[in-house]
Design a protein around this motif. Structure first.
Motif, PDB file in Angstrom:
ATOM      1  N   ALA A 265     -15.098  35.054  52.754  1.00 12.60           N
ATOM      2  CA  ALA A 265     -16.292  35.727  53.271  1.00 12.60           C
ATOM      3  C   ALA A 265     -15.954  36.526  54.527  1.00 12.60           C
ATOM      4  N   VAL A 266     -15.107  35.992  55.376  1.00 19.11           N
ATOM      5  CA  VAL A 266     -14.686  36.723  56.580  1.00 19.11           C
ATOM      6  C   VAL A 266     -13.879  37.958  56.191  1.00 19.11           C
ATOM      7  N   ARG A 267     -13.039  37.836  55.167  1.00 20.31           N
ATOM      8  CA  ARG A 267     -12.289  39.012  54.691  1.00 20.31           C
ATOM      9  C   ARG A 267     -13.240  40.120  54.237  1.00 20.31           C
ATOM     10  N   ILE A 268     -14.277  39.742  53.506  1.00 18.79           N
ATOM     11  CA  ILE A 268     -15.254  40.728  53.031  1.00 18.79           C
ATOM     12  C   ILE A 268     -15.972  41.364  54.218  1.00 18.79           C
ATOM     13  N   LEU A 269     -16.374  40.556  55.177  1.00 20.51           N
ATOM     14  CA  LEU A 269     -17.066  41.093  56.352  1.00 20.51           C
ATOM     15  C   LEU A 269     -16.165  42.030  57.148  1.00 20.51           C
ATOM     16  N   HIS A 270     -14.879  41.730  57.229  1.00 22.37           N
ATOM     17  CA  HIS A 270     -13.956  42.637  57.925  1.00 22.37           C
ATOM     18  C   HIS A 270     -13.919  43.995  57.241  1.00 22.37           C
ATOM     19  N   ARG A 271     -13.926  44.005  55.910  1.00 18.13           N
ATOM     20  CA  ARG A 271     -13.962  45.283  55.186  1.00 18.13           C
ATOM     21  C   ARG A 271     -15.250  46.035  55.518  1.00 18.13           C
ATOM     22  N   CYS A 272     -16.347  45.308  55.637  1.00 17.82           N
ATOM     23  CA  CYS A 272     -17.622  45.945  55.974  1.00 17.82           C
ATOM     24  C   CYS A 272     -17.588  46.512  57.397  1.00 17.82           C
ATOM     25  N   VAL A 273     -17.013  45.771  58.326  1.00 18.34           N
ATOM     26  CA  VAL A 273     -16.915  46.255  59.706  1.00 18.34           C
ATOM     27  C   VAL A 273     -16.118  47.554  59.749  1.00 18.34           C
ATOM     28  N   ASP A 274     -15.030  47.595  58.994  1.00 16.79           N
ATOM     29  CA  ASP A 274     -14.190  48.802  58.977  1.00 16.79           C
ATOM     30  C   ASP A 274     -14.949  50.010  58.424  1.00 16.79           C
ATOM     31  N   ALA A 275     -15.955  49.780  57.571  1.00 13.20           N
ATOM     32  CA  ALA A 275     -16.687  50.881  56.939  1.00 13.20           C
ATOM     33  C   ALA A 275     -17.999  51.194  57.645  1.00 13.20           C
ATOM     34  N   LEU A 276     -18.253  50.544  58.776  1.00 11.19           N
ATOM     35  CA  LEU A 276     -19.524  50.696  59.464  1.00 11.19           C
ATOM     36  C   LEU A 276     -19.471  51.848  60.460  1.00 11.19           C
ATOM     37  N   GLU A 277     -20.440  52.741  60.355  1.00  5.83           N
ATOM     38  CA  GLU A 277     -20.539  53.834  61.324  1.00  5.83           C
ATOM     39  C   GLU A 277     -20.881  53.262  62.700  1.00  5.83           C
ATOM     40  N   PRO A 278     -20.491  53.969  63.792  1.00  9.55           N
ATOM     41  CA  PRO A 278     -20.850  53.497  65.141  1.00  9.55           C
ATOM     42  C   PRO A 278     -22.360  53.274  65.257  1.00  9.55           C
ATOM     43  N   GLY A 279     -22.724  52.129  65.788  1.00 10.64           N
ATOM     44  CA  GLY A 279     -24.137  51.794  65.938  1.00 10.64           C
ATOM     45  C   GLY A 279     -24.787  51.272  64.675  1.00 10.64           C
ATOM     46  N   GLY A 280     -24.007  51.147  63.592  1.00 11.37           N
ATOM     47  CA  GLY A 280     -24.564  50.687  62.321  1.00 11.37           C
ATOM     48  C   GLY A 280     -24.720  49.176  62.271  1.00 11.37           C
ATOM     49  N   SER A 281     -25.284  48.698  61.181  1.00 15.74           N
ATOM     50  CA  SER A 281     -25.532  47.266  61.042  1.00 15.74           C
ATOM     51  C   SER A 281     -25.287  46.820  59.606  1.00 15.74           C
ATOM     52  N   ILE A 282     -25.146  45.522  59.459  1.00 20.44           N
ATOM     53  CA  ILE A 282     -24.952  44.878  58.156  1.00 20.44           C
ATOM     54  C   ILE A 282     -26.149  43.975  57.907  1.00 20.44           C
ATOM     55  N   LEU A 283     -26.731  44.074  56.732  1.00 21.91           N
ATOM     56  CA  LEU A 283     -27.815  43.180  56.346  1.00 21.91           C
ATOM     57  C   LEU A 283     -27.310  42.207  55.291  1.00 21.91           C
ATOM     58  N   LEU A 284     -27.442  40.931  55.566  1.00 17.84           N
ATOM     59  CA  LEU A 284     -27.157  39.894  54.583  1.00 17.84           C
ATOM     60  C   LEU A 284     -28.471  39.388  54.026  1.00 17.84           C
ATOM     61  N   ILE A 285     -28.571  39.296  52.708  1.00 15.44           N
ATOM     62  CA  ILE A 285     -29.699  38.615  52.076  1.00 15.44           C
ATOM     63  C   ILE A 285     -29.124  37.345  51.460  1.00 15.44           C
ATOM     64  N   GLU A 286     -29.454  36.232  52.078  1.00  8.16           N
ATOM     65  CA  GLU A 286     -28.887  34.939  51.700  1.00  8.16           C
ATOM     66  C   GLU A 286     -29.872  33.844  52.100  1.00  8.16           C
ATOM     67  N   CYS A 287     -29.679  32.662  51.571  1.00 15.53           N
ATOM     68  CA  CYS A 287     -30.378  31.497  52.107  1.00 15.53           C
ATOM     69  C   CYS A 287     -29.739  31.128  53.439  1.00 15.53           C
ATOM     70  N   ALA A 288     -30.540  30.654  54.365  1.00 15.52           N
ATOM     71  CA  ALA A 288     -30.022  30.294  55.692  1.00 15.52           C
ATOM     72  C   ALA A 288     -30.895  29.185  56.251  1.00 15.52           C
ATOM     73  N   GLU A 289     -30.731  28.019  55.692  1.00 16.13           N
ATOM     74  CA  GLU A 289     -31.564  26.886  56.099  1.00 16.13           C
ATOM     75  C   GLU A 289     -31.303  26.511  57.548  1.00 16.13           C
TER      76      GLU A 289
END
Length: 353
Positions: A265-289
């Motif tokens: 999961a951290v590997r996937i998030l690192h790929r997302c960080v690399d593809a994120l424009e400055p000031g951008g954000s990541i939305l996760l849709i997941e359960c989070a009890e």
């Protein structure tokens, strides 16, 4: 011989209620009987007019005596009823096994469907808990995602079932989300495009790219084109373990990371960080009890499935915080719970970076 001598003796002492409760919790016969009923399409056959044992045996190609014994248990657990001798009807619970029911449960229960098939690997939960590894491949010779990719029937039943449950969530997320300023969304592992389709329908100014494996990517192209959105999206075949194909100011991951270990999961998030424009954000849709809350059985049973299927895990909010931190991110907001306990977590680059 007197009546007293022929009457079965009374129970010497009643068993405590916790005994019955534990026996019910540990009973494998009942969940397997329901799965057999789903696989044989008993309720569909009843709806088609096969109400008696002989007709049901012929319609389902099942042994007559064995089917009779199965039906007897289905009556005992209130899935079927027998209003008159040898005439069977589904109860309100049993109606959920009809293929045309609005909330049919066939996809979850029938072993011919991907999730029904995968659930049988829970028999090997012993090994998963002892060894800390997925056991789906141990049972079927391929890992979960290989089966989804290689077998069209299993793949179709998997993505159809996921879409059935997630459409409601995506509708709620899109209606309640804040999309001002979003120009380009990259949906990573977005299955067949239901989130993107809902978002594009509501927000005409947004363009979208969806990244998926070839099978679901092809389904996404068809569905989005059918929705008349072909000029506002791109679908790219690929893996989220590789560099992502475009940059975006918003990246979404919907029920993706729970399929993977913390390391992956951290590997996937690192790929997302690399593809994120400055000031951008990541939305996760997941359960989070919430970590301090009494465990919800839906959350915990889902977590065991993730363990057995592919070494994934459902995560509490505190576990998401740790995962985000490991990827150089921080959680800035978390929504109230949507359907099935899903939440939206907004992640941005850690301010110290």
């Amino acid at each position: 011989m007197s009546i007293e001598e022929t009457t079965p003796p009374a129970t010497v002492g009643e068993l405590p209620p916790e005994f019955t409760a534990l026996m019910r919790l540990g009973d494998l016969a009942t969940p397997m009987a329901v799965r057999v009923a789903a696989n044989l399409r008993l309720v569909d056959h009843i709806h088609d007019g096969a109400h008696d044992l002989e007709s049901l045996s012929k319609a389902s190609a099942a042994n007559r005596d064995s089917l009779r014994r199965l039906i007897r248990h289905l009556i005992a657990i209130n899935v079927l009823s027998e209003p008159t001798p040898d005439y069977y009807e589904p109860t309100e619970i049993g109606k959920l096994l009809a293929s045309d029911h609005p909330v049919t449960q066939l996809g979850w229960l029938d072993p011919a469907h991907m999730i029904g098939r995968a659930d049988l690997a829970l028999v090997d939960l012993f090994d998963a808990v002892r060894d800390g590894r997925a056991v789906y491949k141990q049972r079927y010779g391929k890992d979960f995602w290989e089966d989804v990719s290689d077998d069209q029937v299993l793949g179709d039943t998997f993505y159809d079932l996921m879409a059935h449950g997630q459409l409601r969530i995506f509708k709620e997320v899109v209606e309640q989300g804040e999309w001002d300023g979003v120009r380009h969304i990259l949906d990573v592992g977005g299955a067949d495009g239901d989130l993107i389709s809902a978002l594009l329908s509501r927000e005409p100014g947004i363009r979208a790219t969806l990244l998926e494996l070839p099978g679901p990517a092809a389904r996404a192209r068809t569905k989005l084109a059918r929705a008349g959105q072909v000029d506002r999206f791109d679908v790219v075949d690929g893996s989220f373990f590789e560099p992502l194909p475009v940059t975006a100011d918003l990246i979404t991951l919907s029920f993706v990371l729970h399929n993977w270990s913390d390391e992956d999961a951290v590997r996937i998030l690192h790929r997302c960080v690399d593809a994120l424009e400055p000031g951008g954000s990541i939305l996760l849709i997941e359960c989070a009890e919430q970590s301090h809350s009494t465990p919800d059985p839906g959350f915990t049973s889902g977590d065991l499935r993730m363990m057995v299927y592919f070494e994934g895990r459902e995560r509490t909010y505190d576990e998401w915080v740790k995962l985000a931190d490991a990827a150089g991110l921080e959680i800035t907001s978390v929504s109230d719970a949507y359907a099935y306990g899903a939440r939206v977590l907004k992640l941005v680059r850690r301010s110290s970076q």
